[in-house]
Scaffold this active site. Structure first.
Site, mmCIF file in Angstrom:
data_model
loop_
_atom_site.group_PDB
_atom_site.id
_atom_site.type_symbol
_atom_site.label_atom_id
_atom_site.label_comp_id
_atom_site.label_asym_id
_atom_site.label_seq_id
_atom_site.Cartn_x
_atom_site.Cartn_y
_atom_site.Cartn_z
ATOM 1 N N ARG A 172 23.824 29.970 1.428
ATOM 2 C CA ARG A 172 24.388 28.683 1.011
ATOM 3 C C ARG A 172 23.288 27.647 1.124
ATOM 4 N NH1 ARG A 172 28.260 30.694 4.375
ATOM 5 N NH2 ARG A 172 27.470 29.416 6.077
ATOM 6 N N ARG A 176 23.417 18.285 0.080
ATOM 7 C CA ARG A 176 24.603 17.428 0.059
ATOM 8 C C ARG A 176 24.298 16.175 -0.749
ATOM 9 N NH1 ARG A 176 25.394 18.077 6.464
ATOM 10 N NH2 ARG A 176 26.233 20.186 6.465
ATOM 11 N N ARG A 248 11.723 39.851 14.119
ATOM 12 C CA ARG A 248 10.827 38.727 14.365
ATOM 13 C C ARG A 248 11.092 38.235 15.780
ATOM 14 N NH1 ARG A 248 6.651 38.019 11.188
ATOM 15 N NH2 ARG A 248 6.721 35.729 11.334
ATOM 16 N N ARG A 278 8.745 24.477 14.287
ATOM 17 C CA ARG A 278 9.471 23.285 14.704
ATOM 18 C C ARG A 278 9.134 22.935 16.143
ATOM 19 N NH1 ARG A 278 15.819 25.301 15.357
ATOM 20 N NH2 ARG A 278 15.472 26.806 17.033
ATOM 21 N N TYR A 347 22.105 39.403 12.601
ATOM 22 C CA TYR A 347 21.995 38.062 13.155
ATOM 23 C C TYR A 347 23.401 37.492 13.293
ATOM 24 C CZ TYR A 347 20.938 33.215 13.954
ATOM 25 O OH TYR A 347 20.886 31.967 14.513
ATOM 26 N N ASP A 349 25.794 34.234 14.943
ATOM 27 C CA ASP A 349 25.988 32.989 15.668
ATOM 28 C C ASP A 349 26.845 33.256 16.895
ATOM 29 O OD1 ASP A 349 24.485 31.304 14.049
ATOM 30 O OD2 ASP A 349 26.162 30.916 12.689
#
Length: 382
Positions: A172, A176, A248, A278, A347, A349
Site C-alpha cells: 500500500r 495521502r 536482514r 534513519r 514479518y 507487526d
C-alpha cells in the site's frame, strides 16, 4: 500438560499465559537475559530515557480484542508516529501527504489538484501491472517522489536495487492527499507507559509459568515436555541442515545528546550516500515524559550473518524455495508447533503476533481437550 515455550517474546508470553490460565504447566526459556525479545525496553541510567534496545516498536492495531489484551497488562498512553525525512537538503513529512507534495514541488495544491497532479502528470501510467518495487512506486507516485523518498532508503534497507524487489513489499503506497501525517491509520495506537518489557513481565507473571533466562534451547530438551511452542528460527530447529534462510539485520550506532537532537522520534534519510537509513530519538517515543538528555540510534541495515540477530525475513524466490522444504520437514515433526516471526519466517507487526498467539493457544487448548494432534503451524508460512 507440561508445555515448553521457546522464546520469551510476545509469542511465547501470550501462548504461555493463555495455557497457564487453562491449567497447563508452562516453562518459558530464552537465551537472552531479559524477556520481551526484540521489543525489550529499558531505562537509560544516565538520561532516564526509556530506550527501545533493539529498535523502536510502536503499537497500532484495528483489532479491539488485541488492544484490550495489551491494556490488561499495561497502561497504554496515546502516541502518534509522525515520521520526518531528510532528502535533497530539506526535511519533509512522511508518509507522503499534501504538505510533502506542496513543499517538494513548490506548489499550493488543494487535495483534488494534488491528486490530479500526481496521478496525471507524475505517475507512470504506462506501467499497467507493476511487478517490482520500483514499478509499483513509479506507477503510483512517479520518478521524482520515488527517487527522493523510496529508492535510496530501500536500497539501504534491503541491500539491492528496488527493481530486484517484488511489488508486494510496497503493498500500500502511503500517499495521502490531505495534511494527515499520522504514519499509521489504525484505530488504536499507543505506547505502554512503562515500556514493553514491563508489559511482557506482567503477562508472564502467573503461578503456572516458570521463566528461565540465559538458557539456550537444545532440541533434546523437548523430550521432557508434552509439547513445545517454538518461536526461534524455523531453520534453527533443524540445525540449518538444508541451509540458512536469509534475513536482514540491523546495526545500531548509539549516541547521546545534551538536549533535543532532532525534534522528532524518527528521521529517515532517503539518499543512498547517507549510510544509515534513519535516526531514532527515543525520548520522543514517550512524549508524556521530560528529559534533558537524549538517547539516539543510527540504524544501518545489512545481510544477517549466522551470529547476528535476524530482523527482516527476505522471502525472495530462493528463500521461499528453502522455506518450502523446511515447512515440509516441520509438518512431519512430532510434539512441536512453530509460531511467531521467526518460527513462520514472516514479518509480523506486534498486534498480528499477539493475535496469532492467542489463536494458536486457543486452538491448542481445543486439541488438548479432544486428544487430537495440534498442527506444526497454526498460521501457514507459505
Amino acid at each position: 500438560m507440561n508445555i515448553l515455550c521457546v522464546g520469551a517474546g510476545l509469542s511465547g508470553a501470550v501462548i504461555g499465559r493463555h495455557l497457564a490460565e487453562a491449567g497447563h504447566a508452562i516453562t518459558v526459556v530464552d537465551s537472552r537475559g531479559h524477556v520481551g525479545g526484540n521489543c525489550h525496553t529499558q531505562r537509560d541510567a544516565d538520561t532516564g530515557v526509556m530506550v527501545h534496545v533493539y529498535g523502536p516498536h510502536i503499537f497500532h492495531t484495528d483489532d479491539a480484542e488485541v488492544w484490550d489484551y495489551v491494556n490488561r497488562f499495561a497502561a497504554f498512553l496515546p502516541y502518534k508516529n509522525r515520521v520526518k525525512a531528510t532528502t535533497g537538503g530539506a526535511v519533509y513529512s512522511l508518509p507522503v501527504n499534501l504538505h510533502t507534495i506542496n513543499q517538494f514541488f513548490g506548489k499550493t495544491l488543494r487535495p483534488d489538484e494534488a491528486h490530479a497532479f500526481i496521478t496525471g502528470e507524475q505517475a507512470d501510467t504506462s506501467i499497467e501491472d507493476p511487478q517490482t518495487f520500483e514499478e509499483q512506486a513509479m506507477r503510483f507516485v512517479g520518478k521524482d517522489l520515488y527517487e527522493a523518498f523510496f529508492k535510496g532508503y530501500t536500497m539501504k534497507q534491503w541491500g539491492c536495487h528496488p527493481s530486484a524487489l517484488p511489488a508486494s513489499i510496497l503493498k500500500r503506497l502511503p500517499v495521502r492527499f490531505n495534511y494527515d501525517d499520522n504514519y499509521f491509520f489504525h484505530r488504536f495506537q499507543g505506547m505502554p507507559e512503562q515500556g514493553y518489557t514491563a508489559m511482557i513481565e506482567a503477562i508472564l507473571d502467573h503461578p503456572g509459568i516458570a521463566v528461565r533466562l540465559n538458557t539456550v534451547f537444545e532440541r533434546a530438551q523437548a523430550e521432557a515436555y508434552d509439547h513445545v511452542f517454538y518461536s526461534g528460527p524455523l531453520d534453527g530447529w533443524f540445525d540449518f541442515e538444508l541451509g540458512r534462510l536469509g534475513y536482514r539485520t540491523l546495526d545500531f550506532e548509539r549516541f547521546t545528546y545534551d538536549g533535543d537532537y532532532q525534534g522528532c522520534a524518527v528521521m529517515n534519510y532517503g539518499e543512498v550516500e547517507v549510510p544509515y537509513t534513519r535516526i531514532t530519538e527515543h525520548k520522543h517515543f514517550a512524549p508524556w515524559e521530560e528529559h534533558a538528555g537524549s538517547v539516539c540510534y543510527r540504524e544501518f541495515s545489512r545481510a544477517a550473518e549466522p551470529e547476528d540477530i535476524p530482523y527482516y525475513p527476505i522471502r525472495q524466490v530462493a528463500e521461499k524455495a528453502l522455506l518450502s522444504d523446511y515447512v515440509a520437514r516441520a509438518e512431519q515433526a512430532q510434539g512441536v508447533s512453530f509460531v511467531g516471526r521467526l518460527g513462520t519466517y514472516r514479518y509480523l507487526d506486534m498486534d498480528v503476533t499477539i493475535r496469532e498467539a492467542l489463536d494458536a493457544a486457543r486452538a491448542f487448548a481445543a486439541h488438548a481437550q479432544d486428544g487430537t494432534k495440534p498442527p506444526a503451524f497454526f498460521t501457514a508460512p507459505l
